[in-house]
Design a protein around this motif. Structure first.
Motif, PDB file in Angstrom:
ATOM      1  N   ASN A  18     -73.249  17.105 -63.301  1.00 18.90           N
ATOM      2  CA  ASN A  18     -73.069  16.829 -64.540  1.00 18.90           C
ATOM      3  C   ASN A  18     -72.492  15.299 -64.988  1.00 18.90           C
ATOM      4  O   ASN A  18     -71.251  15.365 -64.404  1.00 18.90           O
ATOM      5  CB  ASN A  18     -72.088  17.846 -65.125  1.00 18.90           C
ATOM      6  N   CYS A  19     -73.357  14.234 -65.378  1.00 22.25           N
ATOM      7  CA  CYS A  19     -72.703  12.966 -65.692  1.00 22.25           C
ATOM      8  C   CYS A  19     -71.821  12.916 -66.868  1.00 22.25           C
ATOM      9  O   CYS A  19     -71.243  11.957 -66.401  1.00 22.25           O
ATOM     10  CB  CYS A  19     -73.952  12.133 -65.927  1.00 22.25           C
ATOM     11  N   GLY A  20     -71.657  13.797 -67.583  1.00 21.84           N
ATOM     12  CA  GLY A  20     -70.477  13.882 -68.527  1.00 21.84           C
ATOM     13  C   GLY A  20     -68.990  14.003 -67.811  1.00 21.84           C
ATOM     14  O   GLY A  20     -67.896  13.848 -68.281  1.00 21.84           O
ATOM     15  N   THR A  21     -69.133  14.478 -66.592  1.00 21.81           N
ATOM     16  CA  THR A  21     -67.725  14.533 -65.978  1.00 21.81           C
ATOM     17  C   THR A  21     -67.518  13.307 -65.006  1.00 21.81           C
ATOM     18  O   THR A  21     -66.570  13.272 -64.534  1.00 21.81           O
ATOM     19  CB  THR A  21     -67.950  15.980 -65.076  1.00 21.81           C
ATOM     20  N   ILE A  22     -68.222  12.229 -65.232  1.00 21.75           N
ATOM     21  CA  ILE A  22     -68.018  11.276 -64.110  1.00 21.75           C
ATOM     22  C   ILE A  22     -67.095  10.424 -64.924  1.00 21.75           C
ATOM     23  O   ILE A  22     -67.425   9.692 -66.020  1.00 21.75           O
ATOM     24  CB  ILE A  22     -69.339  10.285 -63.826  1.00 21.75           C
ATOM     25  N   VAL A  23     -65.771  10.120 -64.232  1.00 16.85           N
ATOM     26  CA  VAL A  23     -64.921   9.430 -64.980  1.00 16.85           C
ATOM     27  C   VAL A  23     -64.668   8.093 -64.350  1.00 16.85           C
ATOM     28  O   VAL A  23     -64.187   7.147 -65.326  1.00 16.85           O
ATOM     29  CB  VAL A  23     -63.736  10.013 -65.004  1.00 16.85           C
ATOM     30  N   ASP A  24     -64.877   7.896 -63.195  1.00 16.38           N
ATOM     31  CA  ASP A  24     -64.849   6.607 -62.580  1.00 16.38           C
ATOM     32  C   ASP A  24     -65.869   5.703 -62.240  1.00 16.38           C
ATOM     33  O   ASP A  24     -65.938   5.155 -61.007  1.00 16.38           O
ATOM     34  CB  ASP A  24     -63.766   6.701 -61.320  1.00 16.38           C
ATOM     35  N   GLY A  25     -67.042   5.898 -62.948  1.00 15.53           N
ATOM     36  CA  GLY A  25     -67.977   5.183 -62.482  1.00 15.53           C
ATOM     37  C   GLY A  25     -68.827   5.670 -61.262  1.00 15.53           C
ATOM     38  O   GLY A  25     -68.694   7.046 -60.886  1.00 15.53           O
ATOM     39  N   LYS A  26     -69.115   4.885 -60.702  1.00 14.12           N
ATOM     40  CA  LYS A  26     -70.070   5.091 -59.203  1.00 14.12           C
ATOM     41  C   LYS A  26     -68.945   5.655 -58.145  1.00 14.12           C
ATOM     42  O   LYS A  26     -69.473   6.261 -57.239  1.00 14.12           O
ATOM     43  CB  LYS A  26     -70.803   3.953 -58.498  1.00 14.12           C
ATOM     44  N   TRP A  27     -67.535   5.434 -58.589  1.00 17.02           N
ATOM     45  CA  TRP A  27     -66.722   5.922 -57.284  1.00 17.02           C
ATOM     46  C   TRP A  27     -66.544   7.468 -57.294  1.00 17.02           C
ATOM     47  O   TRP A  27     -66.536   8.136 -56.402  1.00 17.02           O
ATOM     48  CB  TRP A  27     -65.225   5.185 -57.613  1.00 17.02           C
ATOM     49  N   SER A  28     -66.512   7.935 -58.642  1.00 19.64           N
ATOM     50  CA  SER A  28     -66.466   9.429 -58.464  1.00 19.64           C
ATOM     51  C   SER A  28     -67.733   9.796 -58.218  1.00 19.64           C
ATOM     52  O   SER A  28     -67.881  11.096 -58.011  1.00 19.64           O
ATOM     53  CB  SER A  28     -65.881  10.114 -59.859  1.00 19.64           C
ATOM     54  N   LEU A  29     -68.748   9.380 -58.510  1.00 22.12           N
ATOM     55  CA  LEU A  29     -70.272  10.020 -58.276  1.00 22.12           C
ATOM     56  C   LEU A  29     -70.495   9.757 -56.616  1.00 22.12           C
ATOM     57  O   LEU A  29     -70.822  10.837 -56.072  1.00 22.12           O
ATOM     58  CB  LEU A  29     -71.183   9.008 -59.079  1.00 22.12           C
ATOM     59  N   PHE A  30     -70.186   8.577 -55.998  1.00 23.09           N
ATOM     60  CA  PHE A  30     -70.384   8.533 -54.634  1.00 23.09           C
ATOM     61  C   PHE A  30     -69.159   8.486 -53.598  1.00 23.09           C
ATOM     62  O   PHE A  30     -69.524   8.591 -52.469  1.00 23.09           O
ATOM     63  CB  PHE A  30     -71.063   7.012 -54.321  1.00 23.09           C
ATOM     64  N   GLY A  31     -68.113   8.506 -54.289  1.00 25.60           N
ATOM     65  CA  GLY A  31     -66.808   8.522 -53.378  1.00 25.60           C
ATOM     66  C   GLY A  31     -66.305   7.252 -53.110  1.00 25.60           C
ATOM     67  O   GLY A  31     -66.742   6.206 -53.394  1.00 25.60           O
ATOM     68  N   SER A  32     -64.990   7.202 -52.770  1.00 28.38           N
ATOM     69  CA  SER A  32     -64.221   6.214 -52.346  1.00 28.38           C
ATOM     70  C   SER A  32     -64.564   5.448 -51.209  1.00 28.38           C
ATOM     71  O   SER A  32     -65.149   5.884 -50.409  1.00 28.38           O
ATOM     72  CB  SER A  32     -62.750   6.382 -52.336  1.00 28.38           C
ATOM     73  N   ASP A  33     -64.408   4.197 -51.224  1.00 33.31           N
ATOM     74  CA  ASP A  33     -64.662   3.172 -49.858  1.00 33.31           C
ATOM     75  C   ASP A  33     -63.703   3.601 -48.705  1.00 33.31           C
ATOM     76  O   ASP A  33     -62.631   4.290 -49.099  1.00 33.31           O
ATOM     77  CB  ASP A  33     -64.330   1.920 -50.292  1.00 33.31           C
TER      78      ASP A  33
END
Length: 121
Positions: A18-33
């Protein structure tokens, strides 16, 4: 309709984001470095792609227009190359996602489509 297609093509091998729940762009989609808080946990999409390395599967991005530019940009490489690099582990490695079908859904034209249908009646 996208969920029906996913269930037909891959009854046990699909995930819905659900892209409506992505709050931090690609970081919340793919995870932190690596080295950042939560980097070892992965995300729903990163874990799915890792578990389906070279295998068939379906990923649905609901309300894709809400993902934001960073998240959409982060998807360019896997969509173009069929390869996704995990940041979950200290030793990053590519995963083959060339057999994954990506479906993006949107409600952005919902109002326009409704108006068009009403004017035909």
């Amino acid at each position: 309709m996208a969920k029906s297609v996913a269930k037909s093509l891959a009854p046990n091998d699909h995930v819905t984001i659900n892209c409506g729940t992505i709050v931090d762009g690609k970081w919340s989609l793919f995870g932190s470095d690596p080295g950042y808080v939560g980097s070892g946990e992965g995300t729903e999409i990163s874990n799915f792609l890792e578990n389906h390395d070279g295998k068939f599967g379906v990923v649905i991005f609901e309300e894709f227009e809400k993902a934001g530019g960073d998240a959409r940009e982060g998807l360019l490489h896997p969509l173009e190359s069929g390869e996704w690099t995990s940041k979950k582990h200290k030793a990053t490695r590519p995963f083959n996602c060339s057999n994954i079908i990506f479906i993006m859904t949107s409600n952005i034209l919902n109002v326009e489509i409704t108006k068009m249908l009403e004017s035909d009646g």
